[in-house]
Design an enzyme around this catalytic site. Sequence first.
Site, PDB file in Angstrom:
ATOM      1  N   HIS A 194      -0.586   4.037   5.758  1.00  0.00           N
ATOM      2  CA  HIS A 194      -0.096   4.465   7.070  1.00  0.00           C
ATOM      3  C   HIS A 194       0.669   5.783   7.011  1.00  0.00           C
ATOM      4  CE1 HIS A 194       0.451   3.999  11.239  1.00  0.00           C
ATOM      5  NE2 HIS A 194       0.470   2.677  11.285  1.00  0.00           N
ATOM      6  N   ASP A 223      -3.105   7.381  10.492  1.00  0.00           N
ATOM      7  CA  ASP A 223      -2.631   6.628  11.651  1.00  0.00           C
ATOM      8  C   ASP A 223      -3.715   5.661  12.109  1.00  0.00           C
ATOM      9  OD1 ASP A 223      -0.192   7.923  11.680  1.00  0.00           O
ATOM     10  OD2 ASP A 223      -0.935   9.548  12.961  1.00  0.00           O
TER      11      ASP A 223
END
Length: 480
Positions: free
Chosen positions: A453, A457
């Site tokens: 992450h 995204d």
Amino acid sequence: MGEVKGKLSRTHMRINSQLSYFVLNSGSSSSRTSLRRGFSSDAGLPPHQEIGMPSLSPTMSEGNIARWLKKEGDKVSPGDVLCEVETDKATVEMECMEEGFLAKIIHGDGAKEIQVGEVIAITVEDEDDIAKFKDYKPSEPGHSKEAKVSSTPTPPTPPKKEATEPATSAESKKSKVDDASQSGSRIFASPLARKLAEDHNVPLSKIKGTGPDGSIVKADIEDYLASSGKGVSAPTSKPKDKAAEAGINYTDLPLSQIRKVTASRLLLSKQTIPHYYLTVDTCVDKLMELRSQLNSLQEASGGKRISVNDLVIKAAALALRKVPQCNSSWTDDYIRQHHNVNINVAVQTEHGLFVPVVRDADKKGLSKIADEVKSLAQKAKENSLKPQDYEGGTFTVSNLGGPFGIKQFCAIINPPQSGILAVGSAEKRVVPSAGPDQYEFASYMSVTLSCDHRVIDGAIGAEWLKAFKGYIENPESMLL
């Protein structure tokens, strides 16, 4: 001038020259190691070379000697394979680069946990000098430094201060004080040696290291405990005794280098990388039909059959080219976006898990990818992968569906990459057809993308999966 030459002939000198003494058997990449050349000394040793354990991969800190292909007394020439070294990635053959004779093997077949730089063998230039190294033991790098220190006048020691701390705290800090002071410098020891010394309350200042550059290794602690009559009693013995008392039968399996590194890297990945997972179902009917047509052409031309995994690798590579944010790596200062699409392919063998790499997979045809994957998988099973076979990947594909029938799973990211695709098995499902109240059968395959992450995204990961699904469900587009 004559006096200077005399001093040189009586002093055991080492030249730490960064020579590429060994090369990998493929001939396309070399491993750099420190080769120490020793001249005549007071012990009467002739000119010789101390060959250290080389660093054969970026993550290698120690290695094992699988077997020696040369024996003591053999003549060695450039290109001769000296021995096979088990690294943290694979078993690698090491070739000689200079001519001479193998005078002494310090670490024989099966020797384990040899630190990088530690002497493993001695070579000489003249055959008559071999016998002089029969009882040779590597000299300790710190010896000459200690001699220099002792020859210089030492400043007066400052008066000792009275201890004001309680006795209990003094005992607990004793080993730390000893560790920090040995000839006024830091003591270097391997983590395993420090742990063993701590478990047995052994001050490191009392140990003379025999490892690289005088560092303390596990064997030094064990020798000290044996000489002092304490013996080595591993702290893990109590749980074993309890298990034995409970009547539990078990077998302790030794850890291979590849198992150790796999464990440490995957643990690091789960502890430091914020994983999240995206799953999508893809219809593979058109993919299977195209594969059947391509394999008919391959068989007619004598080529190798194309697998579903080969098509998955191609689709993943093209999706990475379309969504380059997923072809990136995280660093503390920036995100590195790779221009080459190099796909690692997970291969399970009896030796452990390997991830050989298909370079520039987005630019290669399916036939070429199929050939490379089969060749790399065979090398992995034979434990003969070279560093160039597994280094430099930017994304990984792991398939447990085809070989094992696993429906769906989540894979752990292979650092420093930021994504890995877990491929499940294909299964037939009943799906709505064109007309009302009409149904048909279709084959669907579940795939799960694990993302870092910090780099990818959620929307970017979803975009990549959309592109991947498009190539799988419209496979003709991969041939354009």
